[in-house]
Design a protein around this motif. Structure first.
Motif, mmCIF file in Angstrom:
data_model
loop_
_atom_site.group_PDB
_atom_site.id
_atom_site.type_symbol
_atom_site.label_atom_id
_atom_site.label_comp_id
_atom_site.label_asym_id
_atom_site.label_seq_id
_atom_site.Cartn_x
_atom_site.Cartn_y
_atom_site.Cartn_z
ATOM 1 N N PRO A 162 1.886 5.025 2.764
ATOM 2 C CA PRO A 162 1.358 6.253 3.378
ATOM 3 C C PRO A 162 0.452 7.051 2.457
ATOM 4 C CG PRO A 162 3.690 5.998 3.892
ATOM 5 C CD PRO A 162 3.351 4.918 2.894
ATOM 6 N N GLN A 194 6.541 3.988 10.639
ATOM 7 C CA GLN A 194 6.513 3.520 9.247
ATOM 8 C C GLN A 194 7.643 2.512 9.100
ATOM 9 O OE1 GLN A 194 5.399 2.491 6.774
ATOM 10 N NE2 GLN A 194 5.509 3.790 4.990
ATOM 11 N N LEU A 226 -0.357 2.290 8.290
ATOM 12 C CA LEU A 226 0.989 2.042 7.795
ATOM 13 C C LEU A 226 1.390 0.580 7.920
ATOM 14 C CD1 LEU A 226 2.783 5.201 9.254
ATOM 15 C CD2 LEU A 226 1.869 4.856 6.945
#
Length: 252
Positions: free
Chosen positions: A32, A249, A27
């Motif tokens: 993703p 993320q 990430l």
């Protein structure tokens, strides 16, 4: 470089790709959705490199055995000048691969954000209804907050308290932006999305520190409907701001 070295490097690159694809480490580099493709690429590289290593090892063992027989029949202990191995310095090519395991680079942060401008295109579809309020505020991404600020004719943010999450990007002597990056494919094409924080009190936030910020929307003075948003940032009058841990993320 010998074939064994080439195949060993192929295996190492495959292992690195597998490590990235099977953990959250990817990430930092790509979106993703590309994680599974890293796994597939890693498996193929490990298989190709492994097959090549086995094949070349067997071939070398056969050649060495034949050379030993020839040397014995000729009455010599070894065959002078027979050397297939490449320079050992070729193994230095493994260092970039090993760096992925030992020194994971940080995701894009305030340094990159200060040197890149925002660019967002006006959406072609109508904006959906705002998400339901959570703890008295509407959670939004920085991208959607900017799009609604500059391109929403219905002014859906008017009178709403919103909640945004990002890292601090100080600018100049007084300005502070809440920032996140969006990716088209990977970190190399990352673009910052910024929200200017107004009405801050207390010490100036440190660069790259992550915050959850609540505040009220500021109507822009220039109408950009139908145009691209370049280098501008929506504004938020801050009512509360608390430090949070950076998410796994970091990109939107």
């Amino acid at each position: 470089m010998t074939k064994e070295t080439q195949n060993a490097l192929t295996v190492l690159v495959g292992v690195a790709a597998l490590r990235l694809g099977l953990t959250d480490a990817h990430l930092r580099y790509v979106k993703p959705a590309l994680g599974p493709w890293l796994v597939v690429a890693g498996v193929l590289l490990v298989l190709l490199g492994g097959i090549g290593l086995v094949r070349d090892t067997r071939r070398r063992a056969t050649v060495d055995a034949r050379d030993d027989v020839d040397a014995h029949e000729a009455g010599h202990d070894q065959v002078d000048g027979h050397e297939h191995r490449g320079p050992s310095v070729a193994w230095l090519l493994t260092l970039p691969v090993l760096a992925i395991f030992l020194v994971a680079p940080a995701p894009l942060g305030s340094y990159a954000a200060q040197r890149n401008s925002t660019r967002l295109e006006a959406p072609k579809a109508k904006f959906p209804d705002l998400p339901a309020e959570v703890r008295g505020a509407v959670p939004l991404t920085l991208r959607e907050f900017n799009l609604r600020t500059f391109f929403d004719d219905e002014k859906s943010l008017e009178g709403k308290t919103v909640r945004l999450t990002g890292f601090a990007t100080p600018h100049g002597t007084n300005e502070v932006f809440l920032t996140r990056f969006i990716l088209s494919c990977c970190a190399a094409d990352g673009r910052p999305i910024k929200v200017a924080l107004k009405g801050l009190r207390g010490p100036r936030p440190s660069a790259d520190q992550w915050f959850e910020v609540e505040g009220t929307w500021v109507e822009p003075t220039t109408d950009l409907q139908g145009e691209a948003l370049i280098g501008r940032a929506a504004e938020l009058v801050v009512t509360s701001m608390r430090p949070v841990t950076a998410p796994s993320q970091t990109y939107e």
